[in-house]
Design a protein around this motif. Structure first.
Motif, PDB file in Angstrom:
ATOM      1  N   UNK B  12     -38.087 -23.265  -9.650  1.00  0.00           N
ATOM      2  CA  UNK B  12     -38.823 -23.961 -10.712  1.00  0.00           C
ATOM      3  C   UNK B  12     -39.806 -24.886 -10.010  1.00  0.00           C
ATOM      4  N   UNK B  13     -40.917 -25.141 -10.662  1.00  0.00           N
ATOM      5  CA  UNK B  13     -41.907 -26.041 -10.085  1.00  0.00           C
ATOM      6  C   UNK B  13     -41.375 -27.464 -10.142  1.00  0.00           C
ATOM      7  N   UNK B  14     -41.526 -28.188  -9.041  1.00  0.00           N
ATOM      8  CA  UNK B  14     -41.056 -29.574  -8.963  1.00  0.00           C
ATOM      9  C   UNK B  14     -42.260 -30.515  -9.056  1.00  0.00           C
ATOM     10  N   UNK B  15     -42.184 -31.454 -10.008  1.00  0.00           N
ATOM     11  CA  UNK B  15     -43.303 -32.368 -10.240  1.00  0.00           C
ATOM     12  C   UNK B  15     -42.899 -33.835 -10.095  1.00  0.00           C
ATOM     13  N   UNK B  16     -41.619 -34.075  -9.707  1.00  0.00           N
ATOM     14  CA  UNK B  16     -41.167 -35.440  -9.404  1.00  0.00           C
ATOM     15  C   UNK B  16     -40.445 -35.385  -8.066  1.00  0.00           C
ATOM     16  N   UNK B  17     -40.874 -36.250  -7.151  1.00  0.00           N
ATOM     17  CA  UNK B  17     -40.344 -36.177  -5.796  1.00  0.00           C
ATOM     18  C   UNK B  17     -39.701 -37.492  -5.370  1.00  0.00           C
ATOM     19  N   UNK B  18     -38.649 -37.402  -4.567  1.00  0.00           N
ATOM     20  CA  UNK B  18     -38.063 -38.593  -3.950  1.00  0.00           C
ATOM     21  C   UNK B  18     -39.039 -39.142  -2.911  1.00  0.00           C
ATOM     22  N   UNK B  19     -38.979 -40.435  -2.679  1.00  0.00           N
ATOM     23  CA  UNK B  19     -39.843 -41.063  -1.678  1.00  0.00           C
ATOM     24  C   UNK B  19     -39.206 -40.872  -0.299  1.00  0.00           C
ATOM     25  N   UNK B  20     -39.269 -39.663   0.192  1.00  0.00           N
ATOM     26  CA  UNK B  20     -38.564 -39.323   1.430  1.00  0.00           C
ATOM     27  C   UNK B  20     -39.382 -38.305   2.214  1.00  0.00           C
ATOM     28  N   UNK B  21     -39.750 -38.657   3.441  1.00  0.00           N
ATOM     29  CA  UNK B  21     -40.568 -37.718   4.212  1.00  0.00           C
ATOM     30  C   UNK B  21     -39.749 -36.525   4.710  1.00  0.00           C
ATOM     31  N   UNK B  61     -56.161 -35.908  -5.901  1.00  0.00           N
ATOM     32  CA  UNK B  61     -55.460 -36.015  -7.187  1.00  0.00           C
ATOM     33  C   UNK B  61     -56.470 -36.088  -8.338  1.00  0.00           C
ATOM     34  N   UNK B  62     -57.484 -36.938  -8.179  1.00  0.00           N
ATOM     35  CA  UNK B  62     -58.532 -37.060  -9.209  1.00  0.00           C
ATOM     36  C   UNK B  62     -59.247 -35.727  -9.431  1.00  0.00           C
ATOM     37  N   UNK B  63     -59.556 -35.061  -8.315  1.00  0.00           N
ATOM     38  CA  UNK B  63     -60.379 -33.846  -8.389  1.00  0.00           C
ATOM     39  C   UNK B  63     -59.590 -32.635  -8.900  1.00  0.00           C
ATOM     40  N   UNK B  64     -58.270 -32.682  -8.777  1.00  0.00           N
ATOM     41  CA  UNK B  64     -57.462 -31.505  -9.110  1.00  0.00           C
ATOM     42  C   UNK B  64     -56.631 -31.725 -10.366  1.00  0.00           C
ATOM     43  N   UNK B  65     -57.252 -32.338 -11.373  1.00  0.00           N
ATOM     44  CA  UNK B  65     -56.599 -32.437 -12.673  1.00  0.00           C
ATOM     45  C   UNK B  65     -55.716 -33.657 -12.839  1.00  0.00           C
ATOM     46  N   UNK B  67     -53.089 -34.912 -11.367  1.00  0.00           N
ATOM     47  CA  UNK B  67     -51.637 -34.722 -11.378  1.00  0.00           C
ATOM     48  C   UNK B  67     -51.032 -35.674 -10.336  1.00  0.00           C
ATOM     49  N   UNK B  68     -50.279 -36.684 -10.825  1.00  0.00           N
ATOM     50  CA  UNK B  68     -49.841 -37.775  -9.943  1.00  0.00           C
ATOM     51  C   UNK B  68     -49.014 -37.316  -8.745  1.00  0.00           C
ATOM     52  N   UNK B  69     -48.323 -36.185  -8.904  1.00  0.00           N
ATOM     53  CA  UNK B  69     -47.467 -35.730  -7.800  1.00  0.00           C
ATOM     54  C   UNK B  69     -48.274 -35.299  -6.583  1.00  0.00           C
ATOM     55  N   UNK B  74     -44.173 -35.739  -0.624  1.00  0.00           N
ATOM     56  CA  UNK B  74     -44.140 -36.038   0.817  1.00  0.00           C
ATOM     57  C   UNK B  74     -45.306 -35.349   1.536  1.00  0.00           C
ATOM     58  N   UNK B  75     -45.604 -34.132   1.122  1.00  0.00           N
ATOM     59  CA  UNK B  75     -46.685 -33.370   1.772  1.00  0.00           C
ATOM     60  C   UNK B  75     -47.566 -32.742   0.699  1.00  0.00           C
ATOM     61  N   UNK B  76     -48.851 -32.648   1.024  1.00  0.00           N
ATOM     62  CA  UNK B  76     -49.750 -31.880   0.165  1.00  0.00           C
ATOM     63  C   UNK B  76     -50.575 -30.951   1.049  1.00  0.00           C
ATOM     64  N   UNK B  77     -50.493 -29.676   0.744  1.00  0.00           N
ATOM     65  CA  UNK B  77     -51.186 -28.662   1.545  1.00  0.00           C
ATOM     66  C   UNK B  77     -52.264 -28.009   0.699  1.00  0.00           C
ATOM     67  N   UNK B  78     -53.414 -27.753   1.302  1.00  0.00           N
ATOM     68  CA  UNK B  78     -54.425 -26.952   0.622  1.00  0.00           C
ATOM     69  C   UNK B  78     -54.509 -25.608   1.343  1.00  0.00           C
ATOM     70  N   UNK B  79     -54.143 -24.554   0.637  1.00  0.00           N
ATOM     71  CA  UNK B  79     -54.180 -23.200   1.200  1.00  0.00           C
ATOM     72  C   UNK B  79     -55.582 -22.629   0.985  1.00  0.00           C
ATOM     73  N   UNK B  80     -56.238 -22.290   2.077  1.00  0.00           N
ATOM     74  CA  UNK B  80     -57.618 -21.806   2.016  1.00  0.00           C
ATOM     75  C   UNK B  80     -57.708 -20.359   2.489  1.00  0.00           C
ATOM     76  N   UNK B  81     -58.516 -19.578   1.775  1.00  0.00           N
ATOM     77  CA  UNK B  81     -58.889 -18.252   2.277  1.00  0.00           C
ATOM     78  C   UNK B  81     -59.900 -18.483   3.393  1.00  0.00           C
ATOM     79  N   UNK B  82     -59.734 -17.803   4.509  1.00  0.00           N
ATOM     80  CA  UNK B  82     -60.543 -18.098   5.702  1.00  0.00           C
ATOM     81  C   UNK B  82     -61.039 -16.800   6.328  1.00  0.00           C
ATOM     82  N   UNK B  83     -62.335 -16.552   6.167  1.00  0.00           N
ATOM     83  CA  UNK B  83     -62.958 -15.380   6.798  1.00  0.00           C
ATOM     84  C   UNK B  83     -63.830 -15.812   7.976  1.00  0.00           C
TER      85      UNK B  83
END
Lengths: 245, 245
Positions: B12-21, B61-65, B67-69, B74-83
């Motif tokens: 399931x998608x998780x949208x609330x996270x513990x403050x833990x790295x 966060x502002x640019x992507x709708x 969404x406070x999470x 702990x981590x935010x990754x942007x997956x990019x297509x790379x040619x």
């Protein structure tokens, strides 16, 4: 390292299969597990065609690059991006759906890839081997006709599934520093890292049992980009209702 | 049912996270496992931007709708297509690479999705939660500028990663008979099956703790298709070197 991570790291494409069917119900169980992949706004924009008909398998083999394992594998699935089911459901609520947006091509292609990768992992966890068949995009119109794909559905890739008859080595991947970047896209060290990977791939091909291939990664990329790659795809997608507006 | 299949089915998608790295080195281990996903002709056409910089997280966060999470995980990754990396490697062998083909948009988008789904499963196998963020395609140009993405690289989706602070129910999926089709695309029973799923989703939303949402699947599809979905994507992709030729 846990068992799941170990499973992921042991992936290799399987191109030789034992003549052994899947136990009854297993394929459905694997698809059912795969369906729990994330989906953009829950659109679930994919359909999976299980091709059991022997004549169609043989024809698909011809159309998708003549890879014999398409006929030989216990199962052959064609994973299709599907914007028909969800937009028709939306239409039944009274709206007039807008189709043909570039974004919809992306959403449905991504949804299809996520469910396929879940399927691949589920299959491998049961001792099966798989190989993705991008070759279904060699002749996508003929394949769509064969599988009676309606408008707003297109074949993204196929997948062979069966019990492995060989156990190829796991192929080395690019150094993590080239694919994982901190805060910004920084390619400063990419040339050196790719050179290191080139040597590693060269060694891999030379050591691999039965392989006479002498090549490194950079050289193996050249043929893919030295001509127009599947130039029919644009017109095919447009005719299938994916206009990329 | 084995443990891997059980893990897949518990997504399931998780949208609330513990403050833990994450423990040191875990992210790299997960990316490294993810890299073993299949890749079309081994092009490995993706890059992953790990965004740790707090200001950039807030801006993303502002640019992507909004969404406070995106800031809280702990981590935010942007997956990019790379040619870029693969064609530059090919170019160094002496060829002049052809870019901008529709097929290359597909190949790189699919490669990115496969590696991301492997990553998601690896993360979940370590007790982490994730959510895909398609919202990075709300403002892809601004996000590309922020992450200094060069030409021939585009942000496909983001992903929040962290230890879950909530445990939402698993969302029911479409009946398998609508997504798995035998030999041909046959949608004869889809209307009845979708109606059954609509009731199931209605019940799911009504029973879900804290949810006042009353909706079924068909109704939830309507807003996605009643207007032009992210109409900027076409021009953005073209300007980024994915001309869809």
């Amino acid at each position: 390292m846990n068992d799941v991570i170990e499973l992921l790291q042991s992936h290799r494409s399987i191109r030789k299969y034992r003549d052994q069917p899947l136990p009854d119900g297993l394929l459905e169980q694997l698809v059912s597990a795969a369906q729990y992949a994330s989906s953009s706004n829950n659109v679930q924009a994919y359909s999976i065609i299980r091709v059991s008909d022997k004549n169609n398998r043989a024809r698909l083999q011809e159309l998708a690059g003549n890879q014999v394992y398409i006929s030989q594998a216990a199962e052959f699935l064609v994973f299709c991006a599907d914007m028909k089911r969800n937009t028709e459901a939306a239409a039944r609520t009274g709206i007039e759906p807008t189709l043909g947006m570039t974004e919809q091509l992306l959403v449905s292609t991504i949804d299809t890839a996520l469910v396929a990768q879940n399927f691949a992992i589920a299959a491998e966890s049961e001792g099966l081997g798989v190989v993705y068949i991008g070759g279904v995009r060699n002749n996508p119109q003929e394949i769509s006709d064969l599988l009676k794909l309606p408008k707003h559905v297109y074949p993204v890739f196929g997948m062979c599934v069966g019990y492995p008859e060989h156990h190829p080595d796991v192929k080395p991947r690019l150094p993590i520093a080239t694919v994982l970047k901190q805060d910004y896209y920084d390619s400063e060290h990419d040339i050196a890292l790719v050179a290191k990977y080139d040597s590693e791939m060269d060694e891999y091909y030379q050591q691999r049992a039965g392989s006479n291939k002498v090549s490194n990664w950079s050289e193996s990329m050249a043929p893919m980009f030295s001509g127009k790659l599947r130039p029919h795809m644009r017109d095919f997608l447009i005719s299938q209702g994916f206009e990329m507006k």
